[in-house]
Design an enzyme around this catalytic site. Structure first.
Site, PDB file in Angstrom:
ATOM      1  N   SER A 104       0.802  -1.220   0.000  1.00 40.51           N
ATOM      2  CA  SER A 104       0.000   0.000   0.000  1.00 40.51           C
ATOM      3  C   SER A 104       0.836   1.272   0.000  1.00 40.51           C
ATOM      4  O   SER A 104       0.285   2.363  -0.096  1.00 40.51           O
ATOM      5  CB  SER A 104      -0.952   0.009   1.203  1.00 40.51           C
ATOM      6  N   LYS A 161      -6.318   3.374   8.891  1.00 40.35           N
ATOM      7  CA  LYS A 161      -5.435   4.371   8.288  1.00 40.35           C
ATOM      8  C   LYS A 161      -6.057   5.766   8.339  1.00 40.35           C
ATOM      9  O   LYS A 161      -5.369   6.762   8.603  1.00 40.35           O
ATOM     10  CB  LYS A 161      -5.145   3.982   6.836  1.00 40.35           C
TER      11      LYS A 161
END
Length: 776
Positions: free
Chosen positions: A677, A720
């Site tokens: 990511s 996140k």
């Protein structure tokens, strides 16, 4: 009736005591403001006003904490004691109504109106006095708190007001009742009130005596029965009644009849009982047969609890016990709804998977409570022997059923909620594979005839609701995993931990440490700092330990420093727990060239990750540092290849990569980092460094990159996003395919962040980079 008085007297608040006129009593005075009031009175005419506090626990009372009516008293004697307190002998003079208060640090002075008694018919008062004296005499006979000699000091009092005050001073009344007597100006009313109070007290004391006598008789009866039983045993022994086995067999026969076994099992039990009757009691086989019969009796064969299928009630119970964990709660409610529609008795087999401390075990208990079933737990951690699951055959010495049957015996019903704790920690060795034995337990097609080696007869487990817990799915054999419905519990977010602390952890620790909410309070900012900088975990175990530590330190302060209340704020955490143990990422203060902020997912939640790129003259060498894993290194190489392929669009020389050395570094080098990511973050930092365009300081990003610049979806968007919000970022660049995950983000966070959905790196660069002329 009252009369105006302009006298100014020091005020002495009393705790738990009311002084009446004509009373002479010793008082111990220790509070600073009270001692100052005494000294003030001693410098004057030795008079002061005594007023009772409404709440005796208040250390420094104000005007609202004391009653308005008190007694003017004269200090007859004052002695200072070695411990700093003073003992005084005072005499009550007259009732007084406080008129005005004035604070003379640290004590108060007051002006007052003298209150005079109001008398009624003299004959009526005489009758009331006689009745009060007679009632008080009867009270002293039954009360253990009032000495009998007290009546002798009361019976000769001829003045009605004085009699009422003295009687009140010898009664065990609440402070409000004693104050009511002091404030009652009308003497007949005062006498009537006391007669009624004493009558009530006598009735209560009489009832207490009856209860005590009833308890005593019950104890005597129990002792008598015990004595007779012992005599009966001795008589049976003298008569030589076949060593008691006949009575034992009759008792077992009755238990078999009452056990409500299936017909086949009941026949086996009677057959074994016949064998037991024929075997000598001294034989080793005798104890084996008896043990087997007792197990058949103890196991639940038909006893079943009725499920409470009220979905709204179950939802309330689950929400009350746990904050968050919506997927698990939803699955349980779905099970209840299906039960209502189908009347099915088969239960689901759920496997809760997640890090330690996220509430897997306690959630299973809540499920049992929500549907009204018994709860039983079997810990499978470290189990290596197949016999632990299936039991030992009766031919072995000390044979016992396996953990499944032992737990069913403990449950007492055929449909409990059965928790198989730590199912991923079972192992296998030469004694067999316990995980293979669990296949029969957890297979709905065959667990209605589960076979335990000790019991030997099929046992129905189909009505049991099995819930397993595990930390790691990789260690569970595939056939066993296939029989369970896996529900992942990734961990709690910061906001969830805040609510869990306020609703569950703090109240629990306050109770365990002898504190209340009024004595110890936690501010929200303190709890968040505790979560962020003193714990780093997916669950809440360490958080509870830190809260417990704060409670203990607060208890010490309250006891040793005599503090009434401790309020834990963000600034006090270092004083209580020391320096922070962890740190979390912060947004950049300025737009930076060659530095981009990525968003990472860890077991302890989310965090921000700075990616730095440095370009120097060289030979085209690419260096990656920061303890990056293989996947993250490949993302960096893919990002660099993308920049090389798009050199013309970025106004770079065709052979730029041969003239410069590129160093990509991710700070906190001691912490391993991996995952795809960070792809768009690395690519953005590279383009920023080569094109000299700053990266926006308020932007965080996450997404996997391909060589063609496509942005692929990632996991952990909720965690996140929370880390970005915590770090002060306002914009998040995310993959277009992760749009479905926005629903998982709390509204309070989602409303304060701007989410930019992208499908190609060109879109990322358009939103993340500023023009060259912007401030660097």
């Amino acid at each position: 009736m009252s009369q105006q008085s302009e006298a100014v007297l020091p005020l002495l608040p009393l705790r738990g005591v009311v002084i009446y006129p004509s009373m002479v009593q010793h008082l111990d005075v220790g509070r600073e403001h009270s001692i100052k009031a005494l000294e003030e009175a001693m410098m004057g005419d030795h008079r002061l006003l005594l007023v009772a506090q409404r709440d005796s626990s208040v250390q420094n009372p104000t005007q609202s904490d004391i009653f308005d009516v008190g007694t003017v008293a004269h200090i007859k004697q004052m002695v200072k004691l070695p411990n700093g307190t003073s003992r005084i002998l005072i005499e009550g003079i007259e009732r007084a109504q406080v008129k005005t208060y004035e604070q003379n640090d640290p004590f108060m002075t007051v002006t007052y109106d003298t209150i005079y008694d109001e008398h009624g018919d003299e004959t009526e008062e005489q009758a009331q006095m006689r009745m009060l004296t007679r009632q008080f005499n009867e009270y002293t006979k039954v009360s253990k708190k009032t000495k009998r000699e007290t009546y002798d000091t009361v019976k000769d009092i001829e003045e009605s007001s004085h009699l009422a005050d003295i009687v009140t001073s010898h009664l065990s009344l609440k402070i409000e009742q004693k104050q009511h007597v002091l404030e009652t100006v009308n003497v007949p009313e005062r006498l009537d009130y006391l007669i009624q109070v004493i009558q009530n007290e006598k009735e209560v004391l009489s009832m207490e005596k009856k209860i005590g006598q009833r308890v005593k008789r019950s104890m005597e009866r129990t002792q008598r029965e015990y004595y007779l039983r012992e005599q009966l045993k001795a008589i049976q022994k003298e008569l030589g009644e076949r060593d008691g086995k006949t009575g034992e067999i009759e008792e077992l026969k009755e238990k078999i009849e009452d056990a409500e076994m299936p017909e086949r099992i009941e026949g086996i039990a009677h057959k074994e009982l016949s064998r037991y009757e024929k075997v000598p009691q001294s034989s080793a086989e005798s104890s084996v047969i008896r043990n087997y019969i007792e197990w058949l009796i103890a196991l639940p064969w038909t006893n079943e609890t009725e499920d409470n299928l009220d979905v709204s009630r179950a939802e309330h119970v689950l929400d009350e016990d746990h904050y968050g964990l919506e997927r698990v709660k939803e699955r349980v409610l779905e099970y209840l709804a299906v039960q209502q529609l189908t009347d099915s008795t088969s239960g689901p087999i759920l496997c809760l998977v997640g890090p330690p401390g996220v509430g897997k075990t306690s959630l299973a208990q809540s499920v049992a409570r929500s549907i009204g079933r018994e709860f039983v737990r079997a810990s499978l951690g470290g189990v290596r022997d197949e016999a632990e699951i299936r039991g030992h055959r009766r031919t072995y010495v000390g044979a016992m059923p396996g953990r499944i049957m032992q737990s069913m015996k403990s449950a007492g019903t055929v449909n409990p909620v059965f928790l198989l704790d730590e199912i991923d920690k079972m192992a296998s060795d030469f004694r067999g594979d316990p995980s293979s034995a669990m296949l029969e337990v957890l297979d709905p097609e065959q667990n209605d005839k589960f076979s335990d080696h000790f019991i030997e007869e099929p046992y129905d487990l189909s009505k049991v609701m099995f819930i397993a817990t595990a930390n790691n799915l990789s260690t569970i054999p595939a056939p066993l995993l296939d029989r369970m419905e896996v529900i992942s519990i990734a961990g709690y977010t910061e906001l969830e931990k805040l609510h869990i602390s306020k609703q569950h952890l703090i109240p629990k620790q306050l109770e365990e440490n002898g504190l209340t909410k009024s004595k110890l309070q936690f501010r929200d900012d303190a709890i968040l700092k505790l979560v962020r900088m003193y714990t780093r975990e997916a669950g809440v175990r360490n958080l509870e330990r830190e809260i417990a530590s704060i409670c203990r330190k607060a208890a010490k302060k309250i006891v040793s420093e005599e503090k009434k209340r401790v309020v834990v704020t963000e600034n006090q955490l270092e004083e209580l727990l020391g320096k922070p143990k962890f740190r979390y990422g912060q947004a950049e203060q300025q737009h930076q060239i060659g530095t981009a902020t990525g968003l990472a997912y860890t077991q302890a939640g989310g965090d921000t990750l700075a990616v730095e790129v440095s370009i120097v003259q060289g030979t085209g060498k690419l260096t990656l540092t920061g303890k990056l894993g293989d996947v993250m290194q490949e993302s960096a190489q893919a990002a660099f290849s993308y920049v090389r392929a798009r050199a013309n669009e970025f106004d770079l020389e065709a052979d730029f990569y041969d003239k410069y050395d590129v160093h990509i570094h991710v700070p906190e080098g001691a912490t391993p980092k991996d995952g795809p990511s960070a792809g768009i973050t690395i690519a953005t930092a590279l383009v920023s460094a080569f094109t000299n365009r700053p990266v926006r300081k308020e932007v965080g990003m996450t997404g996997e990159i391909t060589l063609r610049g496509r942005v692929l979806p990632i996991g952990g968007l909720k965690e996140k996003s929370l880390s970005a919000h915590r770090a002060g970022l306002t914009t998040i660049i995310m993959p277009q395919d992760n749009d479905k995950d926005l629903e998982d983000i709390p509204d309070s966070v989602r409303d304060q962040l701007t989410f930019i959905k992208v499908s190609h790196l060109d879109d990322v660069l358009d939103h993340a980079l500023l023009p060259k002329e912007s401030i660097i």
